[in-house]
Design a protein around this motif. Sequence first.
Motif, mmCIF file in Angstrom:
data_model
loop_
_atom_site.group_PDB
_atom_site.id
_atom_site.type_symbol
_atom_site.label_atom_id
_atom_site.label_comp_id
_atom_site.label_asym_id
_atom_site.label_seq_id
_atom_site.Cartn_x
_atom_site.Cartn_y
_atom_site.Cartn_z
ATOM 1 N N GLU A 103 52.793 14.958 -40.267
ATOM 2 C CA GLU A 103 51.801 15.976 -40.615
ATOM 3 C C GLU A 103 50.469 15.687 -39.944
ATOM 4 N N LEU A 104 50.110 14.424 -39.867
ATOM 5 C CA LEU A 104 48.851 14.035 -39.226
ATOM 6 C C LEU A 104 48.837 14.448 -37.753
ATOM 7 N N LYS A 105 49.954 14.311 -37.077
ATOM 8 C CA LYS A 105 50.032 14.643 -35.658
ATOM 9 C C LYS A 105 49.797 16.127 -35.393
ATOM 10 N N LYS A 106 50.039 16.959 -36.396
ATOM 11 C CA LYS A 106 49.869 18.406 -36.228
ATOM 12 C C LYS A 106 48.410 18.842 -36.400
ATOM 13 N N VAL B 272 39.190 16.716 -40.612
ATOM 14 C CA VAL B 272 40.423 16.674 -41.415
ATOM 15 C C VAL B 272 41.288 15.487 -40.997
ATOM 16 N N VAL B 273 41.334 15.210 -39.692
ATOM 17 C CA VAL B 273 42.102 14.060 -39.207
ATOM 18 C C VAL B 273 41.577 12.769 -39.826
ATOM 19 N N GLU B 274 40.261 12.608 -39.827
ATOM 20 C CA GLU B 274 39.670 11.388 -40.380
ATOM 21 C C GLU B 274 39.986 11.243 -41.867
ATOM 22 N N GLU B 275 39.955 12.353 -42.594
ATOM 23 C CA GLU B 275 40.260 12.301 -44.023
ATOM 24 C C GLU B 275 41.737 11.966 -44.255
ATOM 25 N N LYS B 276 42.621 12.561 -43.447
ATOM 26 C CA LYS B 276 44.052 12.273 -43.595
ATOM 27 C C LYS B 276 44.366 10.836 -43.221
#
Length: 252
Positions: free
Chosen positions: A161-164, A170-174
Motif C-alpha cells: 500500500e505504501l508503494k502506491k 501521506v508517505v511520511e505518515e504511513k
Amino acid sequence: MKPTGLCQIDADGCDRAENHLYSGIHGDTSMGSERAEMRKRQMQVHQEAAASVLQARHRMGNTPTNASNACCFCWCCCCSCSCLTVRGEDETIQRSTFEHRTEETTNNCEESPKPTLEDANSWAVSFERVMKSAAGRSCFRQFLRTEFSEENMMFWLACEELKKETNKIVVEEKVRQIYEDFISILSPKEVSLDSRVREVINKNMLEPTSQTFDDAQQQIYTLMQRDSYPRFINSSMYTDLLKNLEEAPPEP
C-alpha cells in the motif's frame, strides 16, 4: 533531585545515561574500547531514526513542538524514565490481546474472497501464485494466524500500500505508522529482521519514501516463502479447502 514523574530528557539524554552507567561500571578508561564505540554507534543510529519519526509526526501535527516525549523512542535499557515502564506494561497487554484475538480467528479458507478450484490448485505450484491471488493471500494469512505470525503478511501488505502512495506527507505518515507497528521493538507485531536490514531502515527513516521498507519487505517475503509456505501447502487447512472445492456442486 526532585522527581518529575515524566521523562523530560531529550534525544541525547539516553546516550548520556548510557555513558554514565557504562563509566560507573567499567571506569572512564574503558570508554575507548571497541565495545563502547559499537554501542555508541548503535545508539546514534537509533536516535537519528527517532528524530526522523518525531519530525514526521510534528509535520502531521501529532506531537508537541517541544518534543518532551522524545525519550519514548529511546530503546536502550539504560534509560530509567517512567515512560519505558508504562510502555512495557502496555506491550504486555497488547500482545495478550493480539494473541487472544488470534486464537478466536476461524481457520476457514472458504471465507470471502472465495477461491475457485483452479486457483486453489495453482497455489501448490509456487508461493508467487499464492501472493498474486487475493483469495490466496487471504487463505495464507489465516494459516499464519494459527502459527502466530500473521504480522508478516500484514507488514507485506502495508508495504504494498505504501508503494502506491505519491503524496509526500501521506508517505511520511504511513512510513511512521509502519515503523511503529512492525519495526519497533516495542510493538507486539514486530517482524523478524536481521541487523543489516534494520540498519538500512534506520538510515532510510531520515528521509522517508515509499521505498523505505523495500529490503525489509523482501526479507519477510523470503521468510514466508521458505518457512511458512511449505507448511501451508501440507496443512489440513489447504487439503480440506481443495476437498471442499472439488465436492462443491457447480454454480448455475
